[in-house]
Design an enzyme around this catalytic site. Structure first.
Site, short mmCIF file in Angstrom:
data_model
loop_
_atom_site.label_atom_id
_atom_site.label_comp_id
_atom_site.label_asym_id
_atom_site.label_seq_id
_atom_site.Cartn_x
_atom_site.Cartn_y
_atom_site.Cartn_z
N LYS A 156 33.79 72.59 18.72
CA LYS A 156 32.32 72.73 18.84
C LYS A 156 31.88 74.16 18.53
O LYS A 156 30.96 74.39 17.75
CB LYS A 156 31.85 72.35 20.26
N ARG A 188 40.30 69.77 32.64
CA ARG A 188 39.07 69.75 31.81
C ARG A 188 38.96 68.43 31.05
O ARG A 188 37.87 67.87 30.92
CB ARG A 188 39.08 70.92 30.82
N ARG A 238 41.88 82.37 27.17
CA ARG A 238 40.91 81.99 28.20
C ARG A 238 41.66 81.47 29.43
O ARG A 238 42.63 80.72 29.29
CB ARG A 238 39.95 80.91 27.68
N ARG A 271 44.64 78.88 21.06
CA ARG A 271 43.35 79.61 20.91
C ARG A 271 43.44 80.99 21.57
O ARG A 271 43.94 81.16 22.66
CB ARG A 271 42.21 78.84 21.57
N ARG A 317 26.32 67.96 29.56
CA ARG A 317 27.70 67.56 29.86
C ARG A 317 27.74 66.52 30.98
O ARG A 317 28.84 66.11 31.38
CB ARG A 317 28.46 68.78 30.33
P1 AP5 Z 1 36.77 75.74 19.57
O1 AP5 Z 1 35.80 75.80 18.45
O2 AP5 Z 1 36.89 76.93 20.46
O3 AP5 Z 1 36.56 74.38 20.41
P2 AP5 Z 1 35.43 73.98 21.45
O4 AP5 Z 1 35.12 72.54 21.23
O5 AP5 Z 1 34.31 74.96 21.43
O6 AP5 Z 1 36.29 74.09 22.78
P3 AP5 Z 1 35.89 74.70 24.19
O7 AP5 Z 1 37.19 74.84 24.96
O8 AP5 Z 1 35.06 75.94 24.05
O9 AP5 Z 1 35.07 73.57 24.79
P4 AP5 Z 1 34.75 73.35 26.24
O10 AP5 Z 1 33.68 72.36 26.10
O11 AP5 Z 1 35.88 72.94 27.11
O12 AP5 Z 1 34.45 74.82 26.82
P5 AP5 Z 1 33.09 75.62 27.04
O13 AP5 Z 1 33.33 77.02 26.70
O14 AP5 Z 1 31.95 74.89 26.44
O15 AP5 Z 1 38.22 75.43 18.92
C1 AP5 Z 1 39.38 75.39 19.72
C2 AP5 Z 1 40.55 76.03 18.95
O16 AP5 Z 1 40.85 75.22 17.81
C3 AP5 Z 1 40.26 77.44 18.38
O17 AP5 Z 1 41.42 78.22 18.45
C4 AP5 Z 1 39.87 77.18 16.93
O18 AP5 Z 1 40.18 78.29 16.09
C5 AP5 Z 1 40.70 75.96 16.59
N1 AP5 Z 1 40.07 75.04 15.65
C6 AP5 Z 1 38.75 74.66 15.63
N2 AP5 Z 1 38.54 73.78 14.65
C7 AP5 Z 1 39.75 73.58 14.04
C8 AP5 Z 1 40.19 72.76 12.93
N3 AP5 Z 1 39.34 71.95 12.28
N4 AP5 Z 1 41.50 72.81 12.59
C9 AP5 Z 1 42.37 73.61 13.26
N5 AP5 Z 1 42.03 74.42 14.30
C10 AP5 Z 1 40.73 74.39 14.69
O19 AP5 Z 1 32.93 75.50 28.64
C11 AP5 Z 1 33.81 76.20 29.50
C12 AP5 Z 1 33.48 75.88 30.95
O20 AP5 Z 1 32.13 76.29 31.25
C13 AP5 Z 1 33.51 74.38 31.33
O21 AP5 Z 1 34.82 73.94 31.64
C14 AP5 Z 1 32.59 74.37 32.57
O22 AP5 Z 1 33.24 74.89 33.69
C15 AP5 Z 1 31.49 75.37 32.15
N6 AP5 Z 1 30.37 74.71 31.46
C16 AP5 Z 1 29.94 74.94 30.17
N7 AP5 Z 1 28.87 74.16 29.89
C17 AP5 Z 1 28.62 73.44 31.01
C18 AP5 Z 1 27.65 72.44 31.34
N8 AP5 Z 1 26.72 72.03 30.45
N9 AP5 Z 1 27.69 71.91 32.58
C19 AP5 Z 1 28.59 72.32 33.50
N10 AP5 Z 1 29.54 73.24 33.26
C20 AP5 Z 1 29.55 73.79 32.02
MG MG Z 2 33.55 76.39 22.78
#
Ligand code: AP5
Ligand code: MG
Length: 217
Positions: free
Chosen positions: A13, A171, A160, A127, A88
Protein backbone atom coordinates in the site's frame (compact mmCIF):
# COMPACT_ATOMS: atom_id res chain seq x y z
CA UNK A 1 -8.98 11.52 -7.81
CA UNK A 2 -9.91 10.08 -4.42
CA UNK A 3 -8.39 6.68 -3.68
CA UNK A 4 -8.49 4.33 -0.71
CA UNK A 5 -5.62 1.83 -0.84
CA UNK A 6 -6.73 -1.37 0.81
CA UNK A 7 -5.05 -4.67 1.65
CA UNK A 8 -3.34 -6.77 4.29
CA UNK A 9 -0.12 -5.65 6.00
CA UNK A 10 2.78 -5.73 3.53
CA UNK A 11 0.82 -5.93 0.27
CA UNK A 12 2.52 -2.73 -0.93
CA UNK A 13 0.00 0.00 0.00
CA UNK A 14 2.70 2.48 1.03
CA UNK A 15 4.91 1.67 -1.97
CA UNK A 16 2.06 2.11 -4.45
CA UNK A 17 0.53 5.11 -2.65
CA UNK A 18 3.78 7.07 -2.99
CA UNK A 19 4.03 6.29 -6.72
CA UNK A 20 0.36 7.16 -7.34
CA UNK A 21 0.59 10.38 -5.30
CA UNK A 22 3.50 11.52 -7.51
CA UNK A 23 1.77 10.43 -10.72
CA UNK A 24 -1.57 12.12 -9.99
CA UNK A 25 -0.04 15.02 -7.95
CA UNK A 26 -2.31 14.43 -4.97
CA UNK A 27 -1.46 14.12 -1.26
CA UNK A 28 -0.86 10.73 0.37
CA UNK A 29 -2.26 10.27 3.88
CA UNK A 30 -0.80 7.14 5.49
CA UNK A 31 -2.28 6.60 8.94
CA UNK A 32 0.66 4.32 9.83
CA UNK A 33 3.20 7.04 8.87
CA UNK A 34 1.16 9.70 10.72
CA UNK A 35 1.07 7.53 13.85
CA UNK A 36 4.80 6.73 13.67
CA UNK A 37 5.51 10.50 13.43
CA UNK A 38 3.29 11.07 16.49
CA UNK A 39 5.12 8.30 18.39
CA UNK A 40 8.51 9.83 17.50
CA UNK A 41 7.31 13.30 18.60
CA UNK A 42 5.83 11.80 21.79
CA UNK A 43 2.54 13.65 21.35
CA UNK A 44 -0.57 12.62 23.34
CA UNK A 45 -1.76 10.59 20.31
CA UNK A 46 1.69 9.00 19.90
CA UNK A 47 1.88 7.92 23.54
CA UNK A 48 -1.64 6.41 23.32
CA UNK A 49 -0.95 4.69 19.99
CA UNK A 50 2.50 3.18 20.66
CA UNK A 51 1.41 0.28 22.88
CA UNK A 52 -1.24 -0.82 20.34
CA UNK A 53 1.09 -0.50 17.32
CA UNK A 54 4.03 -2.32 18.92
CA UNK A 55 1.72 -5.24 19.77
CA UNK A 56 0.32 -5.36 16.21
CA UNK A 57 -3.16 -4.30 17.38
CA UNK A 58 -5.34 -1.50 16.03
CA UNK A 59 -5.32 1.97 17.57
CA UNK A 60 -8.82 2.80 18.96
CA UNK A 61 -11.33 4.07 16.37
CA UNK A 62 -11.99 7.41 18.08
CA UNK A 63 -8.30 8.42 17.90
CA UNK A 64 -8.01 7.36 14.26
CA UNK A 65 -11.23 9.06 13.16
CA UNK A 66 -10.19 12.39 14.74
CA UNK A 67 -6.79 12.17 13.00
CA UNK A 68 -8.18 11.43 9.53
CA UNK A 69 -10.98 14.00 9.82
CA UNK A 70 -8.37 16.71 10.52
CA UNK A 71 -6.38 15.65 7.45
CA UNK A 72 -9.36 15.51 5.06
CA UNK A 73 -11.05 18.78 6.02
CA UNK A 74 -7.75 20.64 5.51
CA UNK A 75 -6.92 22.57 2.32
CA UNK A 76 -4.39 20.01 0.98
CA UNK A 77 -7.13 17.40 0.39
CA UNK A 78 -9.30 19.70 -1.77
CA UNK A 79 -8.09 18.42 -5.17
CA UNK A 80 -8.01 14.75 -4.23
CA UNK A 81 -6.10 12.36 -1.99
CA UNK A 82 -4.88 8.84 -1.36
CA UNK A 83 -5.80 7.21 1.95
CA UNK A 84 -3.40 4.41 2.93
CA UNK A 85 -4.35 2.40 6.03
CA UNK A 86 -7.77 3.92 6.66
CA UNK A 87 -10.48 2.74 7.13
CA UNK A 88 -9.48 -0.45 8.92
CA UNK A 89 -12.72 -1.27 10.77
CA UNK A 90 -16.37 -1.11 9.71
CA UNK A 91 -17.09 1.76 12.20
CA UNK A 92 -14.19 3.71 10.63
CA UNK A 93 -15.67 3.08 7.16
CA UNK A 94 -19.12 4.22 8.31
CA UNK A 95 -17.68 7.42 9.79
CA UNK A 96 -15.65 8.04 6.63
CA UNK A 97 -18.91 8.02 4.68
CA UNK A 98 -20.10 10.92 6.87
CA UNK A 99 -16.79 12.81 6.46
CA UNK A 100 -16.91 12.31 2.67
CA UNK A 101 -20.46 13.68 2.66
CA UNK A 102 -19.31 16.72 4.67
CA UNK A 103 -16.40 17.50 2.28
CA UNK A 104 -18.34 16.67 -0.92
CA UNK A 105 -16.25 13.61 -1.84
CA UNK A 106 -19.06 11.47 -3.20
CA UNK A 107 -17.01 9.68 -5.90
CA UNK A 108 -14.08 7.58 -4.75
CA UNK A 109 -12.41 4.26 -5.57
CA UNK A 110 -11.12 1.53 -3.27
CA UNK A 111 -8.00 -0.12 -4.73
CA UNK A 112 -7.72 -3.56 -3.15
CA UNK A 113 -4.21 -5.02 -3.49
CA UNK A 114 -4.21 -8.80 -3.27
CA UNK A 115 -0.99 -10.69 -2.39
CA UNK A 116 -0.38 -14.35 -1.47
CA UNK A 117 0.15 -14.76 2.34
CA UNK A 118 3.62 -16.40 1.99
CA UNK A 119 4.84 -13.45 -0.08
CA UNK A 120 3.50 -11.00 2.53
CA UNK A 121 5.62 -12.64 5.26
CA UNK A 122 8.68 -12.53 2.99
CA UNK A 123 8.16 -8.86 2.12
CA UNK A 124 7.67 -7.75 5.73
CA UNK A 125 10.71 -9.68 6.99
CA UNK A 126 12.90 -7.94 4.40
CA UNK A 127 11.44 -4.42 4.80
CA UNK A 128 13.71 -1.66 6.15
CA UNK A 129 12.68 1.89 6.94
CA UNK A 130 14.55 5.18 7.15
CA UNK A 131 13.71 6.67 10.59
CA UNK A 132 14.50 10.13 9.21
CA UNK A 133 11.72 10.37 6.60
CA UNK A 134 9.87 7.02 6.61
CA UNK A 135 11.14 5.91 3.17
CA UNK A 136 10.62 2.18 2.61
CA UNK A 137 13.26 -0.21 1.24
CA UNK A 138 13.47 -3.94 0.68
CA UNK A 139 16.61 -5.99 1.28
CA UNK A 140 15.18 -8.45 -1.28
CA UNK A 141 14.98 -5.82 -4.01
CA UNK A 142 17.96 -3.60 -3.15
CA UNK A 143 21.44 -3.76 -1.66
CA UNK A 144 20.38 -2.41 1.78
CA UNK A 145 20.71 -3.87 5.29
CA UNK A 146 19.62 -3.14 8.86
CA UNK A 147 21.83 -0.36 10.36
CA UNK A 148 23.27 0.24 6.88
CA UNK A 149 22.92 3.71 5.32
CA UNK A 150 19.66 4.94 3.78
CA UNK A 151 20.35 5.26 0.02
CA UNK A 152 18.65 8.67 0.06
CA UNK A 153 20.08 10.40 3.18
CA UNK A 154 22.61 8.07 4.85
CA UNK A 155 20.64 7.63 8.13
CA UNK A 156 21.04 4.06 9.50
CA UNK A 157 18.06 1.94 8.36
CA UNK A 158 15.88 0.19 10.94
CA UNK A 159 13.35 -2.64 11.03
CA UNK A 160 9.86 -1.56 12.15
CA UNK A 161 9.12 -2.93 15.66
CA UNK A 162 5.89 -4.44 14.30
CA UNK A 163 7.72 -6.31 11.52
CA UNK A 164 9.08 -8.87 14.01
CA UNK A 165 7.66 -12.32 13.09
CA UNK A 166 5.40 -12.73 16.16
CA UNK A 167 3.91 -9.24 15.66
CA UNK A 168 3.39 -9.81 11.93
CA UNK A 169 1.30 -12.89 12.81
CA UNK A 170 -0.84 -10.78 15.17
CA UNK A 171 -1.27 -8.05 12.50
CA UNK A 172 -2.45 -10.61 9.94
CA UNK A 173 -4.97 -12.04 12.44
CA UNK A 174 -6.24 -8.54 13.24
CA UNK A 175 -6.53 -7.85 9.51
CA UNK A 176 -8.65 -10.98 8.94
CA UNK A 177 -10.90 -10.32 11.95
CA UNK A 178 -11.39 -6.54 11.84
CA UNK A 179 -10.26 -5.16 8.47
CA UNK A 180 -11.32 -7.74 5.87
CA UNK A 181 -15.05 -6.94 6.56
CA UNK A 182 -14.36 -3.37 5.35
CA UNK A 183 -13.82 -4.79 1.84
CA UNK A 184 -17.28 -6.38 1.92
CA UNK A 185 -18.70 -3.00 3.05
CA UNK A 186 -17.21 -1.30 -0.05
CA UNK A 187 -17.99 -4.18 -2.43
CA UNK A 188 -21.67 -3.66 -1.61
CA UNK A 189 -21.24 -0.02 -2.75
CA UNK A 190 -19.64 -1.20 -6.03
CA UNK A 191 -16.52 0.98 -5.62
CA UNK A 192 -13.77 -1.69 -5.41
CA UNK A 193 -11.15 -2.53 -8.02
CA UNK A 194 -8.93 -5.49 -7.13
CA UNK A 195 -5.35 -5.65 -8.38
CA UNK A 196 -2.95 -8.60 -8.33
CA UNK A 197 -0.12 -7.38 -6.10
CA UNK A 198 2.13 -10.42 -6.53
CA UNK A 199 3.96 -8.86 -9.49
CA UNK A 200 6.85 -6.35 -9.51
CA UNK A 201 6.34 -2.84 -8.08
CA UNK A 202 6.24 -1.27 -11.56
CA UNK A 203 3.88 -3.92 -12.99
CA UNK A 204 1.46 -3.51 -10.06
CA UNK A 205 1.58 0.26 -10.46
CA UNK A 206 0.80 0.07 -14.19
CA UNK A 207 -2.01 -2.37 -13.50
CA UNK A 208 -3.57 0.03 -10.93
CA UNK A 209 -3.32 3.02 -13.29
CA UNK A 210 -4.83 1.04 -16.18
CA UNK A 211 -7.76 -0.08 -14.02
CA UNK A 212 -8.37 3.47 -12.80
CA UNK A 213 -8.22 4.81 -16.37
CA UNK A 214 -10.78 2.19 -17.47
CA UNK A 215 -13.17 3.40 -14.75
CA UNK A 216 -13.18 6.95 -16.18
CA UNK A 217 -14.18 8.34 -12.79
P1 AP5 B 1 4.82 -1.63 1.89
O1 AP5 B 1 4.54 -0.76 0.72
O2 AP5 B 1 5.56 -1.04 3.05
O3 AP5 B 1 3.47 -2.38 2.35
P2 AP5 B 1 2.21 -1.83 3.14
O4 AP5 B 1 1.01 -2.47 2.55
O5 AP5 B 1 2.24 -0.34 3.24
O6 AP5 B 1 2.49 -2.52 4.54
P3 AP5 B 1 2.34 -1.93 6.01
O7 AP5 B 1 3.06 -2.91 6.92
O8 AP5 B 1 2.78 -0.50 6.08
O9 AP5 B 1 0.84 -2.05 6.23
P4 AP5 B 1 0.11 -2.04 7.54
O10 AP5 B 1 -1.25 -1.81 7.06
O11 AP5 B 1 0.29 -3.23 8.41
O12 AP5 B 1 0.87 -0.93 8.42
P5 AP5 B 1 0.56 0.62 8.69
O13 AP5 B 1 1.84 1.33 8.72
O14 AP5 B 1 -0.53 1.09 7.82
O15 AP5 B 1 5.65 -2.90 1.33
C1 AP5 B 1 6.15 -3.88 2.22
C2 AP5 B 1 7.54 -4.34 1.75
O16 AP5 B 1 7.41 -4.99 0.49
C3 AP5 B 1 8.55 -3.19 1.52
O17 AP5 B 1 9.83 -3.61 1.89
C4 AP5 B 1 8.48 -2.94 0.01
O18 AP5 B 1 9.71 -2.43 -0.50
C5 AP5 B 1 8.17 -4.33 -0.53
N1 AP5 B 1 7.34 -4.34 -1.72
C6 AP5 B 1 6.24 -3.56 -1.96
N2 AP5 B 1 5.70 -3.87 -3.15
C7 AP5 B 1 6.46 -4.89 -3.65
C8 AP5 B 1 6.40 -5.67 -4.88
N3 AP5 B 1 5.43 -5.46 -5.79
N4 AP5 B 1 7.33 -6.63 -5.06
C9 AP5 B 1 8.30 -6.86 -4.13
N5 AP5 B 1 8.43 -6.16 -2.97
C10 AP5 B 1 7.50 -5.20 -2.74
O19 AP5 B 1 -0.03 0.55 10.19
C11 AP5 B 1 0.82 0.23 11.28
C12 AP5 B 1 0.02 0.19 12.56
O20 AP5 B 1 -0.59 1.47 12.81
C13 AP5 B 1 -1.17 -0.80 12.58
O21 AP5 B 1 -0.76 -2.12 12.91
C14 AP5 B 1 -2.07 -0.18 13.67
O22 AP5 B 1 -1.56 -0.44 14.95
C15 AP5 B 1 -1.90 1.33 13.39
N6 AP5 B 1 -2.91 1.84 12.45
C16 AP5 B 1 -2.68 2.41 11.22
N7 AP5 B 1 -3.86 2.77 10.65
C17 AP5 B 1 -4.83 2.43 11.54
C18 AP5 B 1 -6.26 2.54 11.51
N8 AP5 B 1 -6.91 3.07 10.46
N9 AP5 B 1 -6.94 2.09 12.59
C19 AP5 B 1 -6.30 1.57 13.66
N10 AP5 B 1 -4.97 1.43 13.75
C20 AP5 B 1 -4.24 1.86 12.69
MG1 MG C 1 2.49 1.05 4.81
Amino acid sequence: MKLLLFGAPGVGKGTQAKLLADYYSIPHFSTGDMLRAAVAAQTYLGVQAKQHMDGGRLVPDELMIAMIRDALVGPTAKTGFILDGFPRTVPQAETLTVIFHDIGASVFTVVNIDVDPELIIKRLSSRLMCPNDGKIFSSELMDVRQNGPCPACGTPLIQRVDDRPETVRERLEVYNAKTAPVLTFYEKLGVVVTVDGNDTVDAVNLNIRNKLRALKR
